[in-house]
Design a protein around this motif. Structure first.
Motif, PDB file in Angstrom:
ATOM      1  N   PHE A   1      -3.837  17.094  10.920  1.00 47.86           N
ATOM      2  CA  PHE A   1      -3.661  15.279  10.547  1.00 47.86           C
ATOM      3  C   PHE A   1      -2.661  15.120   9.727  1.00 47.86           C
ATOM      4  O   PHE A   1      -1.976  15.834   8.794  1.00 47.86           O
ATOM      5  N   THR A   2      -2.441  14.027   9.537  1.00 47.26           N
ATOM      6  CA  THR A   2      -1.542  13.209   8.739  1.00 47.26           C
ATOM      7  C   THR A   2      -2.239  11.928   8.052  1.00 47.26           C
ATOM      8  O   THR A   2      -3.011  11.442   8.641  1.00 47.26           O
ATOM      9  N   LEU A   3      -1.632  11.582   7.071  1.00 44.17           N
ATOM     10  CA  LEU A   3      -2.067  10.322   6.369  1.00 44.17           C
ATOM     11  C   LEU A   3      -1.649   9.183   6.727  1.00 44.17           C
ATOM     12  O   LEU A   3      -0.462   8.890   6.915  1.00 44.17           O
ATOM     13  N   VAL A   4      -2.495   8.131   7.152  1.00 43.22           N
ATOM     14  CA  VAL A   4      -2.031   6.744   7.295  1.00 43.22           C
ATOM     15  C   VAL A   4      -2.339   5.838   6.021  1.00 43.22           C
ATOM     16  O   VAL A   4      -1.336   4.986   5.679  1.00 43.22           O
ATOM     17  N   HIS A   5      -3.495   6.072   5.523  1.00 40.36           N
ATOM     18  CA  HIS A   5      -3.571   5.348   4.201  1.00 40.36           C
ATOM     19  C   HIS A   5      -4.660   5.764   3.620  1.00 40.36           C
ATOM     20  O   HIS A   5      -5.973   6.352   4.131  1.00 40.36           O
ATOM     21  N   ILE A   6      -4.946   5.766   2.204  1.00 43.24           N
ATOM     22  CA  ILE A   6      -5.945   6.264   1.335  1.00 43.24           C
ATOM     23  C   ILE A   6      -6.257   5.320   0.276  1.00 43.24           C
ATOM     24  O   ILE A   6      -5.260   4.652  -0.282  1.00 43.24           O
TER      25      ILE A   6
END
Length: 352
Positions: free
Chosen positions: A299-304
């Motif tokens: 996975f990669t991060l789009v938004h947190i």
């Protein structure tokens, strides 16, 4: 003046002891709870060190000893919190190529069962328009108040309970093999399923909310640790993308959570980005990161984002991840050594 100095010295020894207590790997609550206030310990430690050095001065040998110990403890605590600051290395990479059909927006929150501000929660959920919503501490009242979610989230796995351990999960995406399990205790549920993305990819999802190690609920962390590590082992042997989320009643930097990360091989999106303290929402100085989302290295991060308070003692969390299998080779997976594996097995096999 002398009394003030003696009090400061006594407090200094207490904060040093509290900082070292978590090194004792005992399940009893007093040892485990001392893991929680790491930032608070660092703040108090620095204040005491500056107070002793600049207000009283370092004159005697005892002064030098306590000042040196406080200095060492400051370094030790900074070392512990550093991975969760913006200066630490990011464990999960940011998404480079936007592929909406491979993304999943997840909203998680502990509603606090006796909170009656359901309208605020619904408003908060609507503001992020997540693909999956998982709420814990949800009883039948909460299930009835959230009925409107079913219009937009046609797939659900609902396990309301009156014991503050109910769980409700709503999804826009198709769910497969969905199950409610009671892994450790007969009245503490967890939810497990595969979530089908619009791209057709299947994600293994585990949602949990184990009991905390506190005197009024459970004087030991045995059950909590066992449930967390059981999920860790399950995640490790799963082929394909995995997400584990929920209120783990444990802080991000604890011994158990670090062991879970090694046993599962899952990444923590917060590392290198911030603490995202979710509890306690009403007391600023007493805040810890108790609500978690871990994911596999594909996975990669789009938004947190930590969401506003909705009347609970927890802040909700929103995270959007993208399934990016090509990134797996560039994101190092945490690994457990033999000692870690043996420790996890002992904790899992320990009588509860």
């Amino acid at each position: 003046m002398e009394l003030s100095k003696n009090i400061a010295i006594a407090l200094s020894y207490i904060i040093i002891i509290i900082s070292l207590v978590p090194l004792i790997r005992h399940d009893y609550w007093i040892f485990r709870v001392c893991e929680y206030p790491r930032l608070q310990k660092l703040f108090i430690n620095v204040v005491l060190l500056l107070f002793l050095v600049f207000f009283f001065g370092i004159e005697t040998t005892p002064d030098k000893v306590i000042s040196f110990l406080l200095f060492l403890n400051t370094g030790y605590l900074i070392y512990q919190v550093f991975p969760f600051t913006s200066f630490g290395p990011k464990q999960l990479h940011r998404t480079k190529k936007n592929e909406p059909k491979k993304q999943i927006g997840l909203f998680i929150g502990n509603v606090f069962q006796y909170n009656r501000n359901a309208a605020e929660y619904l408003k908060c959920i609507k503001s992020k328009d997540p693909d999956v919503v998982m709420l814990v501490e949800t009883d039948q009242w909460w299930a009835s108040q959230l009925e409107t979610l079913k219009e937009k989230y046609p797939h659900q796995l609902l396990a309301p309970s009156e014991n503050t351990y109910g769980m409700l999960l709503y999804s826009k995406f198709e769910l497969q093999e969905e199950k409610v399990k009671f892994l450790v205790q007969d009245d503490i549920p967890s939810v497990h399923m595969k979530i089908k993305l619009p791209s057709g990819d299947l994600i293994s999802f585990h949602g949990l909310h184990p009991t905390p190690p506190v005197p009024q609920e459970n004087p030991r962390s045995t059950e909590r640790d066992k449930e967390i590590l059981l999920i860790g082992k399950e995640a490790k042997k799963t082929k394909g993308p995995v997400i584990v989320a929920g209120d783990l009643n444990d802080v991000a930097w604890s011994y158990t959570t670090e062991l879970f990360s090694k046993i599962s091989g899952l990444l923590d999106p917060r590392k290198g980005r911030g603490f995202f303290n979710t509890f306690h929402a009403k007391y600023h100085f007493l805040r810890f990161p108790l609500d978690h989302v871990f994911c596999s290295n594909d996975f990669t991060l789009v938004h947190i984002e930590r969401m506003p308070n909705c009347g609970s003692d927890h802040f909700p969390m929103f995270i959007k991840l993208q399934y990016s299998p090509e990134e797996a080779v560039r994101q190092e997976e945490p690994e457990a050594d033999q000692e870690d594996k043996e420790t996890a097995s002992k904790k899992i096999n320990k009588a509860t």
